[in-house]
Design an enzyme around this catalytic site. Structure first.
Site, mmCIF file in Angstrom:
data_model
loop_
_atom_site.group_PDB
_atom_site.id
_atom_site.type_symbol
_atom_site.label_atom_id
_atom_site.label_comp_id
_atom_site.label_asym_id
_atom_site.label_seq_id
_atom_site.Cartn_x
_atom_site.Cartn_y
_atom_site.Cartn_z
ATOM 1 N N HIS A 212 0.788 -1.226 0.000
ATOM 2 C CA HIS A 212 0.000 0.000 0.000
ATOM 3 C C HIS A 212 0.814 1.267 0.000
ATOM 4 C CE1 HIS A 212 -4.195 -0.680 -0.273
ATOM 5 N NE2 HIS A 212 -3.796 -1.912 -0.122
ATOM 6 N N ARG A 319 -10.835 3.621 -0.440
ATOM 7 C CA ARG A 319 -10.331 2.765 0.650
ATOM 8 C C ARG A 319 -10.578 3.499 1.968
ATOM 9 N NH1 ARG A 319 -5.970 1.664 -3.536
ATOM 10 N NH2 ARG A 319 -5.895 -0.607 -3.765
ATOM 11 N N ARG A 355 -15.506 1.380 0.048
ATOM 12 C CA ARG A 355 -15.216 0.046 0.584
ATOM 13 C C ARG A 355 -15.190 0.105 2.099
ATOM 14 N NH1 ARG A 355 -9.714 -2.852 -0.998
ATOM 15 N NH2 ARG A 355 -8.891 -1.452 0.584
ATOM 16 N N GLU A 457 -11.164 -10.937 -4.612
ATOM 17 C CA GLU A 457 -9.709 -10.795 -4.468
ATOM 18 C C GLU A 457 -9.083 -12.006 -3.792
ATOM 19 O OE1 GLU A 457 -8.809 -7.298 -2.137
ATOM 20 O OE2 GLU A 457 -10.541 -7.582 -0.848
ATOM 21 N N ASN A 480 -4.659 -7.055 -6.875
ATOM 22 C CA ASN A 480 -3.472 -7.079 -6.007
ATOM 23 C C ASN A 480 -3.515 -8.288 -5.087
ATOM 24 O OD1 ASN A 480 -3.228 -4.555 -7.155
ATOM 25 N ND2 ASN A 480 -3.996 -3.490 -5.356
ATOM 26 N N ASP A 481 -4.625 -8.390 -4.362
ATOM 27 C CA ASP A 481 -4.732 -9.534 -3.466
ATOM 28 C C ASP A 481 -4.980 -10.825 -4.237
ATOM 29 O OD1 ASP A 481 -4.194 -8.726 -0.806
ATOM 30 O OD2 ASP A 481 -6.000 -7.513 -0.849
ATOM 31 N N ARG A 491 2.557 -9.613 -1.031
ATOM 32 C CA ARG A 491 2.753 -8.441 -1.903
ATOM 33 C C ARG A 491 3.653 -7.386 -1.289
ATOM 34 N NH1 ARG A 491 -3.406 -6.000 -1.539
ATOM 35 N NH2 ARG A 491 -2.491 -4.010 -2.091
ATOM 36 N N CYS A 528 -10.245 -3.201 -10.015
ATOM 37 C CA CYS A 528 -9.737 -2.031 -9.294
ATOM 38 C C CYS A 528 -8.363 -2.278 -8.665
ATOM 39 C CB CYS A 528 -10.728 -1.565 -8.232
ATOM 40 S SG CYS A 528 -11.008 -2.781 -6.951
HETATM 41 C C1 PEP Z 1 -6.717 -5.372 -4.402
HETATM 42 O O1 PEP Z 1 -6.447 -6.238 -3.568
HETATM 43 O O2 PEP Z 1 -6.486 -5.499 -5.609
HETATM 44 C C2 PEP Z 1 -7.354 -4.122 -3.976
HETATM 45 C C3 PEP Z 1 -7.778 -3.253 -4.861
HETATM 46 O O3 PEP Z 1 -7.432 -3.898 -2.647
HETATM 47 P P1 PEP Z 1 -6.192 -3.399 -1.749
HETATM 48 O O4 PEP Z 1 -5.054 -3.117 -2.676
HETATM 49 O O5 PEP Z 1 -6.678 -2.228 -1.016
HETATM 50 O O6 PEP Z 1 -5.949 -4.582 -0.873
HETATM 51 MG MG MG Z 2 -7.263 -6.086 -1.550
#
Ligand code: PEP
Ligand code: MG
Length: 598
Positions: A212, A319, A355, A457, A480-481, A491, A528
């Site tokens: 993040h 977020r 979210r 995710e 991402n997740d 990650r 996203c």
């Molecule tokens: C993701 O996991 O792709 C996502 C958009 O959520 P975050 O990056 O906030 O975990």
């Molecule tokens: Mg996520």
């Protein structure tokens, strides 16, 4: 244009004035030439508030969690430095071992524990007392080597205290405007505290490009290099340095040729950004006239301006963690309402997907620290919707704030880390009960409640998307997740950062299939995760049938530029070809070719 020297002089001495290039992960692109601000985290505020007898056990547990976290940091620093090719890295490795030994050898930990139990000191206070006592003994020794150990024990103690205190470390508030921040680590909560313009770039020794902190850096358009071993020891405050965030390079003691070269590159980078700005108001549609919604991901309200400037037609992912960071209390419904209503109003009728809290894993909140640091593997632990359902009062306050804010515009509610339909159903029950309570209390809320959707995710959610569709009004695919959990790659871990591969066929199949399920069931679907903001992947998503992408504001125009050159039928054909491949390197090459052709 002058060409920079290509030889990379490696010096083992700190701040020696010898040109040196340190490499890390290019986490956020852009070039900055400026002065370093080296984060000095030597000051920790020690609260002397005693604890009650009932809290002793929890405080001891907190101490041990802090020790485990400190050891973990030291191990990561050691492994990070071992990949750097300098003699200093070996020395750093020995030092980290010695520090770990001090924490496991545990006169320190035992001593602190004793003070918690016998004198009811809080953990930070207890550690600070033990450290003072040990350091005093060392510094009184005649042997100069042993006397110097006092500094080491203080260093270890400070690290431990910082881990115990969590986010309330204020040292970086002192960074002057326009600094290039050099730090061992920068957390998402740290990022949230910077004033606009305070940082022009930053470099850390730890951290992965998909975490993040990196996402926030990209969102705010701040060039960043993460996972650069040795950086903290290689730079002194006030040194002139150059950051190339795209290439992941930091140039220390740059030569005149470097300065000239990078000044030119920075000018080119700024000019390219300027040129893109002309696309702000043109429609985001493909050549064959398919409209694509381009939404922005927002981590902090400050990014809203960039989202609008870059032509976002909505917020695809707000977020909500920002409301919980850097606070040692949980914001109540009213406080959350104020913050959310402000954003919804500023979007002036454009859709805002809010979210619910996704604290946990790397995203911590001080007020929830006890609930979430307890698990051995936070990424697999109590986070996202799991935490919200475990503490329904948390979710209720969020739902109430969102429902009230939704009156000011167009809102959707998104639940993170959903893994089964029961979580959706349970959350919906709470959602409806909250709506009922608000109406009863006379709070105006919309007659039709805003849609309630699921983040997809986790691989299980993706594979069973058809079951989630039973109780989800929309899907948002979090790549991402999804990549992290599909490939079992943390990650945020710099050691495996190179293996984080969203083009792995397994990840792509999951994305493709979720889009298919959503389209078959007529459920709106977006992507996203960070992939959505990478222009190279646009043909793939369009080819999969996706019509809504949400990304960091800085990428909106790049993606728009890309998609305006595409033909959707052609993209579909290209996506089918990509999905026949088994090797992600080959897939990446194919995508490059498609993009060159367009
Ligand atoms: C993701 O996991 O792709 C996502 C958009 O959520 P975050 O990056 O906030 O975990
Ligand atoms: Mg996520």
């Amino acid at each position: 244009m002058q060409v920079p020297p290509t030889d990379q002089t490696v010096s083992d001495e700190n701040n020696s004035g010898v040109r040196r290039v340190i490499t890390g992960l290019g986490a956020s692109g852009g070039i900055v030439i400026g002065r370093a601000f080296v984060l000095d985290r030597q000051i920790v505020h020690v609260s002397r508030k005693p604890i009650s007898q009932d809290a002793v056990q929890a405080e001891c547990k907190r101490l041990h969690n802090g020790v485990a976290e400190s050891i973990d940091q030291l191990k990561r620093l050691k492994s990070q430095s071992s990949s750097a090719e300098s003699a200093a890295s070996e020395e750093l490795g020995f030092l980290m071992d010695a520090y770990i030994h001090m924490l496991t050898q545990s006169r320190l930990v035992r001593g602190a524990e004793e003070l918690i139990v016998s004198r009811k000191l809080n953990a930070v206070h207890a550690v600070s007392e033990v450290i003072d006592a040990i350091a005093e003994q060392f510094s009184g020794m005649e042997d100069s080597y042993l006397a110097a150990r006092a500094t080491d024990i203080r260093e270890v103690g400070l690290r431990l205290m910082r881990c115990l205190i969590g986010e309330t470390d204020r040292a970086m508030d002192n960074a002057p405007q326009g600094s290039i921040l050099i730090a061992e680590d920068v957390s998402p909560a740290d990022m949230a505290r910077f004033e606009p313009g305070q940082l022009t770039a930053f470099v850390t020794a730890l951290g992965g490009a998909e975490g993040h902190t990196a996402i926030m850096a990209r969102s705010l358009g701040i060039p960043a290099v993460l996972g650069a071993a040795d950086i903290v020891r290689g730079v002194a405050g006030g040194d002139q340095i150059i950051i190339d965030g795209g290439r992941g390079e930091v140039i220390l003691s740059p030569s005149d040729a470097d300065i000239a070269h990078y000044t030119q590159r920075r000018a080119d980078w700024l000019a390219a950004r300027e040129k893109l700005a002309s696309l702000r108001d043109v429609p985001s549609s493909t050549r064959d006239g398919i409209d694509i919604d381009l939404h922005a991901n927002i981590e902090l309200p400050i990014e809203l301006a960039a989202a609008l400037e870059n032509g976002a037609t909505g917020i695809g992912l707000l977020r909500s963690e920002f409301m919980f960071m850097n606070k040692d209390y949980l914001p109540d419904e009213d406080e959350q309402y104020e913050e959310l209503a402000d954003i919804v109003k500023r979007m002036d009728g454009k859709p805002v997907t809010i979210r619910t809290l996704d604290i946990g894993g790397e995203k911590l909140a001080v007020a929830l620290q006890d609930e979430i640091v307890s698990g051995p593997n936070p990424a697999l632990g109590l986070r996202g919707i799991r935490l919200s359902l475990r503490k329904p009062e948390l979710l209720e306050a969020q739902f109430a704030a969102i429902l009230r804010a939704s009156l000011h515009g167009s809102v959707r509610v998104l639940l993170p880390m959903v893994v089964n339909v029961h979580e959706m159903t349970r959350a919906r029950q709470i959602y409806e009960a909250v709506a009922k309570r608000l109406r009863k209390d006379g709070h105006p809320i919309p007659e039709t409640l805003p849609p309630l959707g699921a983040m997809i995710e986790i691989p299980a959610a993706a594979l069973a998307a058809d079951t989630l569709a039973r109780d989800s009004d929309f899907f948002a695919i979090g790549t991402n997740d999804l990549t992290q959990y599909t490939l079992a790659i943390d990650r945020t871990d710099d050691q495996v950062a190179g293996m984080f591969d969203p083009l792995h066929p397994a990840v792509l199949r999951l994305i493709r299939d979720v889009i298919k399920v959503a389209r078959e069931r007529d459920i709106p679907v977006s992507v996203c995760g960070e992939m959505a903001g990478d222009p190279r992947y646009v043909p793939l998503f369009i080819g999969f049938g996706l019509r809504n992408l949400s990304m960091s504001p800085v990428n909106l125009l790049l993606v728009k530029q890309r998609l305006r050159r595409l033909d959707s039928r052609n993209s579909e054909h290209q996506a089918n070809r990509v999905m026949e491949q088994w090797d992600s390197a080959r897939i990446a090459m194919m995508l490059d070719d498609f993009n060159d052709l367009a």
